[in-house]
Design a protein around this motif. Structure first.
Motif, PDB file in Angstrom:
ATOM      1  N   SER A  65      -9.770  16.488  -6.903  1.00  0.00           N
ATOM      2  CA  SER A  65     -10.957  17.098  -7.514  1.00  0.00           C
ATOM      3  C   SER A  65     -12.168  16.212  -7.239  1.00  0.00           C
ATOM      4  N   PRO A  66     -13.381  16.786  -7.318  1.00  0.00           N
ATOM      5  CA  PRO A  66     -14.586  15.973  -7.132  1.00  0.00           C
ATOM      6  C   PRO A  66     -14.655  14.806  -8.116  1.00  0.00           C
ATOM      7  N   VAL A  67     -14.181  14.995  -9.330  1.00  0.00           N
ATOM      8  CA  VAL A  67     -14.228  13.921 -10.321  1.00  0.00           C
ATOM      9  C   VAL A  67     -13.367  12.750  -9.867  1.00  0.00           C
ATOM     10  N   GLU A  68     -12.137  13.046  -9.405  1.00  0.00           N
ATOM     11  CA  GLU A  68     -11.261  11.974  -8.936  1.00  0.00           C
ATOM     12  C   GLU A  68     -11.855  11.286  -7.707  1.00  0.00           C
ATOM     13  N   LEU A  69     -12.443  12.063  -6.814  1.00  0.00           N
ATOM     14  CA  LEU A  69     -13.043  11.481  -5.606  1.00  0.00           C
ATOM     15  C   LEU A  69     -14.217  10.576  -5.962  1.00  0.00           C
ATOM     16  N   SER A  70     -15.014  10.975  -6.946  1.00  0.00           N
ATOM     17  CA  SER A  70     -16.199  10.202  -7.311  1.00  0.00           C
ATOM     18  C   SER A  70     -15.840   8.856  -7.928  1.00  0.00           C
ATOM     19  N   ARG A  71     -14.597   8.723  -8.413  1.00  0.00           N
ATOM     20  CA  ARG A  71     -14.186   7.463  -9.037  1.00  0.00           C
ATOM     21  C   ARG A  71     -13.855   6.392  -8.010  1.00  0.00           C
ATOM     22  N   ILE A  72     -13.764   6.761  -6.755  1.00  0.00           N
ATOM     23  CA  ILE A  72     -13.408   5.804  -5.701  1.00  0.00           C
ATOM     24  C   ILE A  72     -14.661   5.031  -5.297  1.00  0.00           C
ATOM     25  N   PRO A  73     -14.636   3.701  -5.387  1.00  0.00           N
ATOM     26  CA  PRO A  73     -15.804   2.912  -4.969  1.00  0.00           C
ATOM     27  C   PRO A  73     -16.188   3.240  -3.529  1.00  0.00           C
ATOM     28  N   GLY A  74     -17.473   3.412  -3.298  1.00  0.00           N
ATOM     29  CA  GLY A  74     -17.953   3.764  -1.965  1.00  0.00           C
ATOM     30  C   GLY A  74     -18.266   5.237  -1.816  1.00  0.00           C
ATOM     31  N   VAL A  75     -17.821   6.062  -2.773  1.00  0.00           N
ATOM     32  CA  VAL A  75     -18.138   7.495  -2.740  1.00  0.00           C
ATOM     33  C   VAL A  75     -19.284   7.721  -3.722  1.00  0.00           C
ATOM     34  N   SER A 104       0.841  -1.195   0.000  1.00  0.00           N
ATOM     35  CA  SER A 104       0.000   0.000   0.000  1.00  0.00           C
ATOM     36  C   SER A 104       0.875   1.243   0.000  1.00  0.00           C
ATOM     37  N   ASP A 105       0.446   2.235  -0.764  1.00  0.00           N
ATOM     38  CA  ASP A 105       1.144   3.514  -0.749  1.00  0.00           C
ATOM     39  C   ASP A 105       0.309   4.565  -0.023  1.00  0.00           C
ATOM     40  N   MET A 106      -0.454   4.080   0.957  1.00  0.00           N
ATOM     41  CA  MET A 106      -1.375   4.964   1.679  1.00  0.00           C
ATOM     42  C   MET A 106      -0.606   5.929   2.574  1.00  0.00           C
ATOM     43  N   ASP A 107      -1.080   7.146   2.603  1.00  0.00           N
ATOM     44  CA  ASP A 107      -0.563   8.163   3.511  1.00  0.00           C
ATOM     45  C   ASP A 107      -1.211   7.918   4.877  1.00  0.00           C
ATOM     46  N   GLU A 108      -0.436   7.337   5.812  1.00  0.00           N
ATOM     47  CA  GLU A 108      -0.993   6.967   7.116  1.00  0.00           C
ATOM     48  C   GLU A 108      -1.543   8.178   7.867  1.00  0.00           C
ATOM     49  N   GLY A 109      -0.837   9.307   7.772  1.00  0.00           N
ATOM     50  CA  GLY A 109      -1.311  10.506   8.459  1.00  0.00           C
ATOM     51  C   GLY A 109      -2.641  10.982   7.902  1.00  0.00           C
ATOM     52  N   LEU A 110      -2.768  10.947   6.571  1.00  0.00           N
ATOM     53  CA  LEU A 110      -4.029  11.340   5.946  1.00  0.00           C
ATOM     54  C   LEU A 110      -5.149  10.399   6.365  1.00  0.00           C
ATOM     55  N   TYR A 111      -4.858   9.111   6.426  1.00  0.00           N
ATOM     56  CA  TYR A 111      -5.862   8.134   6.832  1.00  0.00           C
ATOM     57  C   TYR A 111      -6.364   8.433   8.247  1.00  0.00           C
ATOM     58  N   GLU A 112      -5.457   8.737   9.175  1.00  0.00           N
ATOM     59  CA  GLU A 112      -5.864   9.024  10.544  1.00  0.00           C
ATOM     60  C   GLU A 112      -6.687  10.306  10.617  1.00  0.00           C
ATOM     61  N   GLU A 169      -5.059   6.432  -0.179  1.00  0.00           N
ATOM     62  CA  GLU A 169      -4.104   5.953  -1.184  1.00  0.00           C
ATOM     63  C   GLU A 169      -4.175   6.793  -2.464  1.00  0.00           C
ATOM     64  N   ALA A 170      -5.394   7.144  -2.873  1.00  0.00           N
ATOM     65  CA  ALA A 170      -5.563   7.877  -4.137  1.00  0.00           C
ATOM     66  C   ALA A 170      -5.243   9.356  -3.997  1.00  0.00           C
ATOM     67  N   GLU A 171      -5.489   9.929  -2.796  1.00  0.00           N
ATOM     68  CA  GLU A 171      -5.292  11.355  -2.546  1.00  0.00           C
ATOM     69  C   GLU A 171      -5.907  12.202  -3.660  1.00  0.00           C
ATOM     70  N   PRO A 172      -7.220  12.125  -3.850  1.00  0.00           N
ATOM     71  CA  PRO A 172      -7.877  12.863  -4.937  1.00  0.00           C
ATOM     72  C   PRO A 172      -7.746  14.369  -4.732  1.00  0.00           C
ATOM     73  N   ALA A 175     -10.654  18.869   1.128  1.00  0.00           N
ATOM     74  CA  ALA A 175      -9.883  19.822   1.932  1.00  0.00           C
ATOM     75  C   ALA A 175      -8.870  19.081   2.809  1.00  0.00           C
ATOM     76  N   ILE A 176      -9.297  17.961   3.418  1.00  0.00           N
ATOM     77  CA  ILE A 176      -8.389  17.168   4.261  1.00  0.00           C
ATOM     78  C   ILE A 176      -7.250  16.602   3.418  1.00  0.00           C
ATOM     79  N   CYS A 177      -7.578  16.109   2.211  1.00  0.00           N
ATOM     80  CA  CYS A 177      -6.549  15.575   1.319  1.00  0.00           C
ATOM     81  C   CYS A 177      -5.546  16.663   0.911  1.00  0.00           C
TER      82      CYS A 177
END
Length: 752
Positions: A714-724, A670-678, A709-712, A738-740
């Protein structure tokens, strides 16, 4: 099989016996069919098509009185008896305990016991109780029977005074909000968008709603709507639990599909997963509960969502005479809107009967007295009281008719009272009959009882039953009517099963109690048009059919007016043979006679002219079958082809739902940003607290991981994530982005 819209020819022998009601009537204690093919006997061609279409999506558009319950119960029974369906793998859902009980009773009579027939809430509650310890831990919070006291406490905490009617209306608004998945902060814009007339300032209702959710959490209780919300949340978040439910239920049947809410539709989708063994049944012209969040859109869009669906239209009306059906069709011919565009033109299968009777009265008491007088005459001519109903628009109209019926010596029952087998006198009678079945040899009451009916009469005489009913009305008469219903049931049972014992009858009563399959109570039914849905009588009195009551005064928009028209249509189609329509020129004697008959009757009652202009609904024609796409190479695909999801790290095709949400294999780095996740988790906790929901109802852990992981940007990028989904994007998108971006998100104040 006939083409869509073309009338089918009757089969030569079985389904039109006596021109009466092959679709809706059966003997009280029918013999269980001896084979799968025998289950199909007596069905008309379209009903048989429903019963034998056991694979893939099926949509049954069923007009009033066309035998939809018969068609779907025979469908389930045929599948079970033919070995195609396992009883435990079928889940049939409907909207009332009475309808679910009737379905279970019919399935038992067809030899298909073991099939789960439940309401949406009952099915969800069973799953919630079973999976809660595994998904959440501990025991499920207590379910409150009536939320109105909690709403009152919430209003008091907000220093908002509500009278009795406002309290009821605000409670209804909270229920609507929850079934449409509207959180407190979103209530004001949602109610404006829906065109609802809020009973109070929407901001005040949102405040009460927010505090109501806090009170529930503080008191560790959940309400009726939470049952669905929490089940949806668990099935969305826990794929292992969703898989377990889907392995249990392979085949789904949904009755009254025009009444599903967005929340119920979401639950159904989660039950289904990516399968399509689904049969839905409904009639857009009987959509009368939109104020609760129900919408016919799911029914009308079914073919769009399931291009391969088989659509069967049931239009043969076995319930009502041609005269009643003509009035019903005439009502819808003047309708407008999307539901009207899909109306069904009913075709009566009964012999001709009397024309509907239209009567104008000077005032409401005179109208009630006129109805009671006519009912007394009908009963004296031999019409059973149980085959007569008085239907009205609002419950406030009941008192006048109760008084008029009591003055005329007519027994009555109020629709919506407690269920038959829950009545104290019925429970006591059951205990007495059970005791007599066990120890009857020592009971002197039974010494002279020579058969089953006389035994029952002897036992129930000790509980208050007499050969003659008590004088007057009220609680004493209601108790007698309940016991008399058991006596009549015993007589019918003995006639159907010669040699049956008292123990056999007790077993039958136990099965009926479990299925809520109540015997007929001898009394005229008083019911609102809403509570009469799904019922039928030989004689129906539609009262108060005047402007201001039908349509009701507060129906302002075109959509609200059309729902009022559909409500009257439901009332008309409750009548098998005799229909009486009446209105009063004023409410009280001596009042100003400024009322007029309902606009819905214009052009239909004698002496009136139609006010409907050009462009009235043309409907969807006659019955028939529209088949879905076949498997021929040149045929269109049954559903759109999906691009396979692939891991963005190693490129492997993904099949697991959790991996698909992350867009990578579980084992890939995973290339997830742990701080962003928290930070996202902390923000989610705040949002869950403000909305009074569990954390996973905002976003699941996997969705937050996917965002981190995706760190979107824009709204378009965020909408592509399953569950959003779109609703969550609109509600939370700005905060998440804003958090991202590393920005601080200001916490909203409670109640906003």
């Amino acid at each position: 099989m006939p083409a869509c819209g073309q009338p089918a020819q009757p089969s030569p022998a079985t389904w039109q016996h006596g021109h009466v009601t092959a679709a809706t009537h059966s003997t009280l204690f029918p013999q269980v069919p001896d084979s799968a093919d025998a289950v199909l006997e007596g069905l008309d061609p379209e009903q048989r098509e429903v019963a034998t279409a056991l694979q893939g999506p099926v949509c049954v558009l069923a007009g009033a009185g066309t035998g939809k319950t018969r068609a779907i119960t025979h469908r389930i029974a045929y599948g079970v008896r033919a070995g195609i369906l396992q009883p435990s793998s079928v889940l049939a859902v409907t909207f009332t305990n009475r309808a679910a009980g009737e379905m279970r009773g019919r399935l038992r009579q067809l030899g298909a016991a073991g099939v789960q027939a439940r309401t949406f809430h009952s099915a969800a509650l069973r799953q919630l109780q079973y999976f809660w310890p595994k998904a959440v831990g501990g025991s499920l919070p207590r379910l409150v029977d009536r939320k109105i006291q909690l709403v009152a406490d919430a209003a008091a905490a907000c220093r908002i005074r509500l009278d009795r009617n406002e309290l009821r209306d605000v409670t209804a608004e909270i229920e609507w909000s929850k079934v449409t998945q509207t959180v407190p902060a979103d209530y004001p814009p949602a109610v404006a968008k829906a065109g609802r007339d809020a009973p109070r300032d929407p901001a005040e209702i949102a405040q009460i709603y927010n505090v109501y959710e806090d009170l529930k959490r503080d008191r560790s209780v959940i309400d009726f709507e939470d049952v669905l919300l929490l089940t949806v949340g668990i099935l969305q978040d826990r794929h292992d639990i969703a898989d377990q439910v889907r392995s249990q239920y392979q085949h789904f049947v949904v009755d009254e599909y025009q009444d599903v809410s967005p929340l119920q539709q979401r639950l159904l989708e989660l039950w289904l997963g990516d399968r399509d063994n689904l049969c839905v049944v409904g009639d857009a012209s009987q959509t009368i509960y939109s104020f609760t969040g129900a919408t016919p859109d799911h029914l009308l869009d079914f073919r769009t969502r399931h291009p391969g669906a088989t659509v069967v239209k049931l239009v043969r009306d076995y319930r009502s005479t041609p005269q009643v059906v003509h009035l019903a069709n005439g009502l819808l011919a003047q309708a407008r809107g999307r539901a009207a565009d899909h109306r069904l033109e009913l075709v009566s299968q009964r012999d001709p009967g009397p024309e509907p009777v239209y009567t104008e009265y000077t005032d409401e008491p005179a109208e009630a007295e006129g109805a009671a007088r006519r009912i007394r005459e009908l009963m004296d001519s031999g019409v059973p009281a149980a085959e007569i109903a008085i239907l009205f628009r609002t419950n406030a109209q009941t008192e006048t008719y109760e008084q008029a019926l009591a003055d005329a010596g007519v027994p009555y029952q109020l629709r919506g009272a407690e269920r038959f087998f829950d009545r104290p006198e019925v429970r006591k009678a059951g205990v007495a009959l059970r005791g007599a079945a066990r120890f009857g040899g020592n009971d002197s009451l039974l010494d002279d009882a020579v058969d089953l009916p006389s035994q029952v009469r002897a036992v129930l005489s000790g509980e208050g039953w007499t050969t003659q009913p008590p004088a007057g009305s009220g609680a004493v008469r209601e108790r007698w009517e309940s016991l008399a219903a058991l006596v009549n049931l015993a007589q019918d049972f003995a006639a159907a099963k010669p040699g049956a014992t008292l123990a056999d009858l007790v077993a039958e009563l136990d099965e009926r109690a479990n299925a809520q399959h109540a015997p007929t109570v001898q009394g005229v039914t008083l019911a609102s048009l809403h509570s009469a849905k799904g019922l039928e009588w030989d004689v129906v009195f539609l009262v108060g059919v005047a402007e201001g009551m039908m349509p009701i005064t507060y129906a302002k928009t075109d959509e609200q007016i059309e729902e009022e028209r559909r409500l009257l249509y439901v009332g008309v189609t409750r009548a098998r043979q005799h229909l009486h329509v009446s209105w009063a020129l004023t409410r009280a004697p001596g009042g100003r006679p400024n009322r007029r008959p309902s606009r819905f009757l214009d052009g239909l009652r004698p002496g009136s002219t139609s006010t409907a202009g050009r462009g009235a609904a043309v409907g969807s024609g006659g019955g028939g079958v529209e088949r879905g796409f076949t498997s021929r190479p040149d045929a269109a695909p049954r559903r759109a082809q999906r691009t396979p999801a692939r891991c963005r790290v190693c490129g492997r095709t993904l099949t697991d739902a959790g991996e698909m949400k992350l867009m990578r294999c579980e084992g890939c780095p995973s290339d997830m940003d742990e701080g962003l996740y928290e930070r996202l988790r902390e923000w989610r906790g705040v949002q869950a607290r403000l909305s009074g929901q569990p954390d996973f109802c905002v976003f699941t852990d996997r969705t937050l991981m996917a965002i981190a992981e995706a760190e979107p940007i824009s709204p378009v990028e965020l909408s592509r994530i399953p569950g959003v989904l779109k609703r969550k994007l609109d509600r939370y998108g700005a905060d998440v982005l804003a958090i991202c971006a590393g920005q601080e998100v200001e916490e909203a104040a409670d109640g906003e």
